[in-house]
Design an enzyme around this catalytic site. Sequence first.
Site, mmCIF file in Angstrom:
data_model
loop_
_atom_site.group_PDB
_atom_site.id
_atom_site.type_symbol
_atom_site.label_atom_id
_atom_site.label_comp_id
_atom_site.label_asym_id
_atom_site.label_seq_id
_atom_site.Cartn_x
_atom_site.Cartn_y
_atom_site.Cartn_z
ATOM 1 N N GLY A 191 48.033 77.114 -83.451
ATOM 2 C CA GLY A 191 47.852 78.272 -84.310
ATOM 3 C C GLY A 191 46.690 79.109 -83.827
ATOM 4 O O GLY A 191 46.377 79.148 -82.639
ATOM 5 N N CYS A 192 46.042 79.761 -84.752
ATOM 6 C CA CYS A 192 44.909 80.632 -84.452
ATOM 7 C C CYS A 192 43.821 79.869 -83.702
ATOM 8 O O CYS A 192 43.373 78.818 -84.143
ATOM 9 C CB CYS A 192 44.350 81.175 -85.764
ATOM 10 S SG CYS A 192 42.751 81.982 -85.612
ATOM 11 N N PHE A 193 43.382 80.410 -82.557
ATOM 12 C CA PHE A 193 42.381 79.673 -81.791
ATOM 13 C C PHE A 193 41.019 79.637 -82.463
ATOM 14 O O PHE A 193 40.228 78.739 -82.209
ATOM 15 C CB PHE A 193 42.279 80.122 -80.341
ATOM 16 C CG PHE A 193 42.101 81.586 -80.031
ATOM 17 C CD1 PHE A 193 41.448 82.471 -80.875
ATOM 18 C CD2 PHE A 193 42.590 82.084 -78.829
ATOM 19 C CE1 PHE A 193 41.287 83.807 -80.547
ATOM 20 C CE2 PHE A 193 42.433 83.416 -78.477
ATOM 21 C CZ PHE A 193 41.777 84.280 -79.342
ATOM 22 N N TRP A 194 40.726 80.589 -83.349
ATOM 23 C CA TRP A 194 39.461 80.519 -84.087
ATOM 24 C C TRP A 194 39.407 79.228 -84.901
ATOM 25 O O TRP A 194 38.380 78.570 -84.972
ATOM 26 C CB TRP A 194 39.312 81.692 -85.046
ATOM 27 C CG TRP A 194 39.245 83.053 -84.429
ATOM 28 C CD1 TRP A 194 38.866 83.379 -83.156
ATOM 29 C CD2 TRP A 194 39.566 84.276 -85.084
ATOM 30 N NE1 TRP A 194 38.934 84.742 -82.986
ATOM 31 C CE2 TRP A 194 39.356 85.314 -84.150
ATOM 32 C CE3 TRP A 194 40.004 84.603 -86.361
ATOM 33 C CZ2 TRP A 194 39.575 86.655 -84.467
ATOM 34 C CZ3 TRP A 194 40.218 85.933 -86.672
ATOM 35 C CH2 TRP A 194 40.001 86.940 -85.739
ATOM 36 N N CYS A 195 40.544 78.897 -85.521
ATOM 37 C CA CYS A 195 40.618 77.715 -86.388
ATOM 38 C C CYS A 195 40.552 76.425 -85.578
ATOM 39 O O CYS A 195 39.854 75.482 -85.946
ATOM 40 C CB CYS A 195 41.900 77.756 -87.206
ATOM 41 S SG CYS A 195 42.058 79.251 -88.220
#
Length: 179
Positions: free
Chosen positions: A11-15
């Site tokens: 998913g989102c790489f920030w997460c």
Amino acid sequence: MPQEEAIFAGGCFWCTEAVFGQLTGARSVVSGYIGGHTVDPTYKEVCGGTTGHAEAIRIAFDAEVITYADLLEIFFATHDPTQLNRQGNDIGTQYRSAIFLLSDEQREMAEAGILKAAGDWPAPIVTTIEGPARWYPAEDYHQEYWDGEGQRNSYCLAVIPPKLAKLKKGFAQRLANSA
């Protein structure tokens, strides 16, 4: 201190970066793009869903402190590997669940990790095993995002703390700040 690397898309790489950056033995966690056909893609291009890339993280880790198998276990516990081409409200192939291989040994461990994790999920795991593929680091403002801008981003504030709570509950002994 043997250093190894792993590349995961969840998913989102920030997460994903926020989770793996908490681990003892993780020397660096870099957000980036992998698995597509565009050379040196930008965030805007990847988010557009036309490059074929996944948002991913590349982890350099001390294999004497944390193993690739440990990282796989944490990967499967902190995102939903049963969602095809999405994580929650993030929809598109750029948010797919994937393990990008850096060696033949990683393929064997990834396959075993999927089998092991399957019993923890009520639906089939759709995580793909891909690669090798060319890695592109994301733009600088994406790196260590949760530690800075992410603390003021409503999306991150809704998504990351539950992931970190799962990490703390299930893997407290693996956390860098667990002492």
